[in-house]
Write a protein that holds these residues in place. Structure first.
Motif, mmCIF file in Angstrom:
data_model
loop_
_atom_site.group_PDB
_atom_site.id
_atom_site.type_symbol
_atom_site.label_atom_id
_atom_site.label_comp_id
_atom_site.label_asym_id
_atom_site.label_seq_id
_atom_site.Cartn_x
_atom_site.Cartn_y
_atom_site.Cartn_z
ATOM 1 N N LEU A 1 0.847 -1.191 0.000
ATOM 2 C CA LEU A 1 0.000 0.000 0.000
ATOM 3 C C LEU A 1 0.884 1.243 0.000
ATOM 4 N N ILE A 2 0.476 2.260 -0.761
ATOM 5 C CA ILE A 2 1.305 3.461 -0.841
ATOM 6 C C ILE A 2 0.783 4.606 0.028
ATOM 7 N N PHE A 3 -0.433 4.484 0.532
ATOM 8 C CA PHE A 3 -0.993 5.514 1.403
ATOM 9 C C PHE A 3 -1.434 4.900 2.726
ATOM 10 N N THR A 4 -1.486 5.753 3.753
ATOM 11 C CA THR A 4 -2.026 5.364 5.052
ATOM 12 C C THR A 4 -3.098 6.384 5.435
ATOM 13 N N LEU A 5 -3.819 6.104 6.495
ATOM 14 C CA LEU A 5 -4.821 7.069 6.965
ATOM 15 C C LEU A 5 -4.194 8.414 7.315
ATOM 16 N N GLU A 6 -2.921 8.402 7.671
ATOM 17 C CA GLU A 6 -2.232 9.667 7.966
ATOM 18 C C GLU A 6 -2.130 10.556 6.728
ATOM 19 N N ASP A 7 -2.237 9.964 5.542
ATOM 20 C CA ASP A 7 -2.159 10.721 4.292
ATOM 21 C C ASP A 7 -3.498 11.339 3.894
ATOM 22 N N LYS A 8 -4.562 10.969 4.571
ATOM 23 C CA LYS A 8 -5.898 11.418 4.168
ATOM 24 C C LYS A 8 -6.039 12.945 4.137
ATOM 25 N N PRO A 9 -5.561 13.690 5.137
ATOM 26 C CA PRO A 9 -5.707 15.150 5.043
ATOM 27 C C PRO A 9 -5.041 15.739 3.794
ATOM 28 N N THR A 10 -3.906 15.207 3.403
ATOM 29 C CA THR A 10 -3.235 15.687 2.197
ATOM 30 C C THR A 10 -4.037 15.328 0.956
ATOM 31 N N LEU A 11 -4.527 14.088 0.890
ATOM 32 C CA LEU A 11 -5.328 13.672 -0.264
ATOM 33 C C LEU A 11 -6.629 14.465 -0.358
ATOM 34 N N MET A 12 -7.191 14.842 0.769
ATOM 35 C CA MET A 12 -8.430 15.626 0.774
ATOM 36 C C MET A 12 -8.206 17.036 0.233
ATOM 37 N N ARG A 13 -6.962 17.465 0.128
ATOM 38 C CA ARG A 13 -6.656 18.782 -0.424
ATOM 39 C C ARG A 13 -6.290 18.718 -1.916
ATOM 40 N N GLU A 14 -6.527 17.572 -2.540
ATOM 41 C CA GLU A 14 -6.274 17.414 -3.973
ATOM 42 C C GLU A 14 -7.531 17.793 -4.751
ATOM 43 N N PRO A 15 -7.381 18.123 -6.042
ATOM 44 C CA PRO A 15 -8.558 18.493 -6.847
ATOM 45 C C PRO A 15 -9.574 17.344 -6.930
ATOM 46 N N VAL A 16 -10.834 17.708 -6.883
ATOM 47 C CA VAL A 16 -11.919 16.728 -6.918
ATOM 48 C C VAL A 16 -11.834 15.869 -8.172
ATOM 49 N N GLU A 17 -11.546 16.491 -9.316
ATOM 50 C CA GLU A 17 -11.507 15.714 -10.558
ATOM 51 C C GLU A 17 -10.403 14.662 -10.552
ATOM 52 N N LEU A 18 -9.298 14.918 -9.861
ATOM 53 C CA LEU A 18 -8.223 13.931 -9.755
ATOM 54 C C LEU A 18 -8.653 12.752 -8.879
ATOM 55 N N ILE A 19 -9.232 13.059 -7.725
ATOM 56 C CA ILE A 19 -9.689 12.001 -6.812
ATOM 57 C C ILE A 19 -10.776 11.164 -7.476
ATOM 58 N N THR A 20 -11.720 11.800 -8.151
ATOM 59 C CA THR A 20 -12.801 11.036 -8.785
ATOM 60 C C THR A 20 -12.283 10.188 -9.945
ATOM 61 N N ARG A 21 -11.273 10.679 -10.662
ATOM 62 C CA ARG A 21 -10.705 9.889 -11.760
ATOM 63 C C ARG A 21 -10.040 8.625 -11.232
#
Length: 114
Positions: A77-97
Motif C-alpha cells: 500500500l502506498i498511502f495510510t490514513l495519515e495521508d488522508k488530510p493531504t489527499l483531501m486537499r487534492e482536486p476533486v476531478e483527480l480524486i474522482t478519476r
C-alpha cells in the motif's frame, strides 16, 4: 506451490495500473498506481464508515478507497490514513478519476478490453 501462493499470484497478476502524472516525480515520470479488483470485502469496509457509499458516493469515501486500494509495483500500500488530510486537499476531478478507475476495474467493458 501452495494454494495460497497460487491465489496470491493470480490476484497480483490481475491487478491494473493507472498513471497519475499529477503525482509524478520531478523528472516528469508519472506515479503508477496499481490496484486489484473492487471486491465485496472492499465495499463492506467502506460501507462501515460511509453507510450509503453505493447510493451516495462522496469524496471522503473515494479518498478512503484510494488509501485502501492503491499499491506500488510490489503490492505494498502506498498511502495510510495519515495521508488522508493531504489527499483531501487534492482536486476533486483527480480524486474522482482515480477512484472511478478503481471501482470500474472489474466492469464488463474492462473484460472486453482484455
Amino acid at each position: 506451490m501452495s494454494l495460497m501462493e497460487t491465489i496470491r499470484k493470480r490476484q497480483h497478476a490481475s491487478r491494473r495500473s493507472l498513471e497519475v502524472p499529477e503525482w509524478g516525480d520531478e523528472d516528469g515520470n508519472p506515479l503508477i498506481i496499481y490496484f486489484g479488483k473492487f471486491l465485496a470485502h472492499d465495499l463492506s469496509r467502506l460501507q462501515r464508515k460511509h453507510k450509503d457509499f453505493v447510493t451516495n458516493i462522496n469524496i471522503d469515501g473515494m479518498v478512503d478507497m484510494i488509501i485502501m486500494k492503491a499499491q506500488n509495483r510490489d503490492g505494498d500500500l502506498i498511502f495510510t490514513l495519515e495521508d488522508k488530510p493531504t489527499l483531501m486537499r487534492e482536486p476533486v476531478e483527480l480524486i474522482t478519476r482515480i477512484a472511478g478507475e478503481m471501482m470500474m476495474a472489474n466492469s464488463p467493458e474492462e473484460h472486453e478490453k482484455n
